[in-house]
Scaffold this motif. Structure first.
Motif, short mmCIF file in Angstrom:
data_model
loop_
_atom_site.label_atom_id
_atom_site.label_comp_id
_atom_site.label_asym_id
_atom_site.label_seq_id
_atom_site.Cartn_x
_atom_site.Cartn_y
_atom_site.Cartn_z
N GLY A 1 0.80 -1.22 0.00
CA GLY A 1 0.00 0.00 0.00
C GLY A 1 0.83 1.27 0.00
O GLY A 1 0.31 2.36 -0.27
N ASP A 2 2.14 1.16 0.28
CA ASP A 2 3.01 2.33 0.31
C ASP A 2 3.39 2.76 -1.10
O ASP A 2 3.35 1.97 -2.06
N THR A 3 3.79 4.02 -1.23
CA THR A 3 4.24 4.57 -2.51
C THR A 3 5.69 5.03 -2.39
O THR A 3 6.07 5.66 -1.40
N VAL A 4 6.48 4.68 -3.39
CA VAL A 4 7.89 5.09 -3.45
C VAL A 4 8.07 6.01 -4.65
O VAL A 4 8.01 5.56 -5.80
N PRO A 5 8.27 7.31 -4.44
CA PRO A 5 8.48 8.24 -5.55
C PRO A 5 9.96 8.44 -5.90
O PRO A 5 10.82 8.46 -5.01
N ILE B 1 18.86 13.03 -8.21
CA ILE B 1 17.90 11.92 -8.22
C ILE B 1 17.60 11.57 -6.76
O ILE B 1 18.50 11.22 -6.01
N ARG B 2 16.32 11.66 -6.39
CA ARG B 2 15.93 11.43 -5.00
C ARG B 2 14.91 10.30 -4.93
O ARG B 2 13.91 10.31 -5.65
N VAL B 3 15.18 9.32 -4.08
CA VAL B 3 14.26 8.21 -3.84
C VAL B 3 13.78 8.31 -2.39
O VAL B 3 14.58 8.38 -1.46
N THR B 4 12.45 8.32 -2.21
CA THR B 4 11.85 8.50 -0.88
C THR B 4 10.98 7.31 -0.53
O THR B 4 10.26 6.78 -1.39
N ASP B 5 11.05 6.88 0.71
CA ASP B 5 10.14 5.84 1.18
C ASP B 5 9.57 6.24 2.54
O ASP B 5 10.16 7.05 3.25
N ASN B 6 8.42 5.70 2.88
CA ASN B 6 7.78 6.00 4.17
C ASN B 6 7.86 4.80 5.10
O ASN B 6 6.90 4.44 5.77
N GLY B 7 9.06 4.17 5.10
CA GLY B 7 9.27 3.01 5.95
C GLY B 7 9.60 3.42 7.38
O GLY B 7 9.24 4.49 7.85
N ARG B 8 10.35 2.56 8.05
CA ARG B 8 10.61 2.77 9.48
C ARG B 8 11.58 3.92 9.76
O ARG B 8 11.66 4.40 10.87
N GLY B 9 12.33 4.36 8.74
CA GLY B 9 13.28 5.44 8.95
C GLY B 9 14.60 4.95 9.53
O GLY B 9 14.74 3.78 9.91
N ILE B 10 15.57 5.86 9.63
CA ILE B 10 16.90 5.53 10.14
C ILE B 10 17.15 6.34 11.40
O ILE B 10 17.00 7.56 11.40
N PRO B 11 17.54 5.70 12.50
CA PRO B 11 17.83 6.44 13.73
C PRO B 11 18.93 7.48 13.51
O PRO B 11 19.87 7.24 12.73
N SER B 12 18.83 8.62 14.17
CA SER B 12 19.79 9.71 13.97
C SER B 12 21.22 9.27 14.27
O SER B 12 22.16 9.69 13.59
N GLU B 13 21.40 8.41 15.29
CA GLU B 13 22.76 7.98 15.64
C GLU B 13 23.38 7.06 14.58
O GLU B 13 24.60 6.87 14.53
#
Length: 272
Positions: free
Chosen positions: A183-187, A198-210
């Protein structure tokens, strides 16, 4: 001995000339030694890269057949009458065997990238993105994910190594695929003005700042990113190496639980 002012001036001039000559000789010697050290470092680095590449190519060659045989055997074994615990064990072994195959292959690619020259050519960026979309869309749609693209290119053609840039973008799409849900979209967003982005974006879990400063390192995988997600740990290292070989840079913005956006920025190269 009586010195006249002219003799004193001449003596001072000679003294200054001597000092200048000594300084010039010292500078030449220092620069020569620095140059020789740099040549030595470059020679050692070339030899090291050559040996590193030779080792990884041999490793890839020696492990390919046993790993292929092992995967085939595990696949056959999974079709036999096994209980749930045994099936789970077989699946784990299959996953780790595939991961090892990808790891060796990606390490070889990284070594080859450091040693081989770029194959630069002029490509139309819209066609490049369109072909990538055609290849990847079926995989995304099969797993109920949407892959979209938007190209805003003031400059329609760019000089790049097409195969390497394809590998870099595919690695980003592979990460986006693994860390998103049905159901997610990757633009994919592309801008081509004074530089190609060139930018690839996802709405997954993300990356911790550390973890952000370390994601480009070989074999690094954040603890939160390892669970239930396969990978070699080399993909982003390859991406960074490919972009930097083009004289560009990579960047990532991530908000845990919201989205992660990875951008590749390549400079404009004038046609010969």
């Amino acid at each position: 001995l009586i010195l006249v002012p002219e003799d004193i001036d001449a003596g001072i001039l000679v003294l200054f000339l001597c000092v200048a000559i000594v300084v010039a000789i010292h500078t030449l010697v220092r620069l020569s030694m620095s140059y020789l050290r740099e040549l030595s470092v470059q020679r050692v680095r070339r030899e090291t890269l050559t040996e590193h590449g030779r080792f990884l190519r041999r490793l890839d060659h020696e492990l390919k057949n046993p790993l292929t045989t092992l995967r085939a055997g595990l696949s056959t074994l999974s079709l036999t009458n096994l209980d749930e615990r045994q099936q789970h064990l077989i699946q784990t072994m299959q996953t780790e065997t595939l991961r090892l195959s990808r790891l060796v292959s990606d390490l070889r690619k990284l070594s080859d990238l450091e040693a081989q020259p770029l194959n630069l050519q002029l490509i139309p960026i819209e066609s490049f993105i369109h072909e990538l979309m055609q290849i990847e869309r079926e995989r995304f749609e099969t797993e109920e994910r949407q892959l979209t693209s938007q190209v805003e290119a003031g400059r329609s053609e760019w000089i790049v190594d097409e195969d390497l840039l394809t590998l870099a973008v595919n690695n980003l799409l592979d990460n986006a695929f693994k860390y998103t849900q049905p159901g997610d979209t990757v633009p994919i967003n592309v801008q081509g003005q004074t530089e190609l982005v060139i930018r690839v974006t996802d709405n997954g879990r993300g990356i911790p700042s550390e973890a952000l400063p370390h994601i480009w390192e070989e074999l690094y995988r954040a603890e939160q990113m390892q669970e239930k997600v396969s990978g070699s740990g080399i993909g982003l290292t390859l991406v960074k190496a490919i972009v930097e070989r083009h004289g560009g840079k990579v960047s990532v913005n991530s908000e845990p639980g919201v989205e992660t956006a990875v951008s590749l920025t390549l400079p404009f190269i004038s046609p010969p």
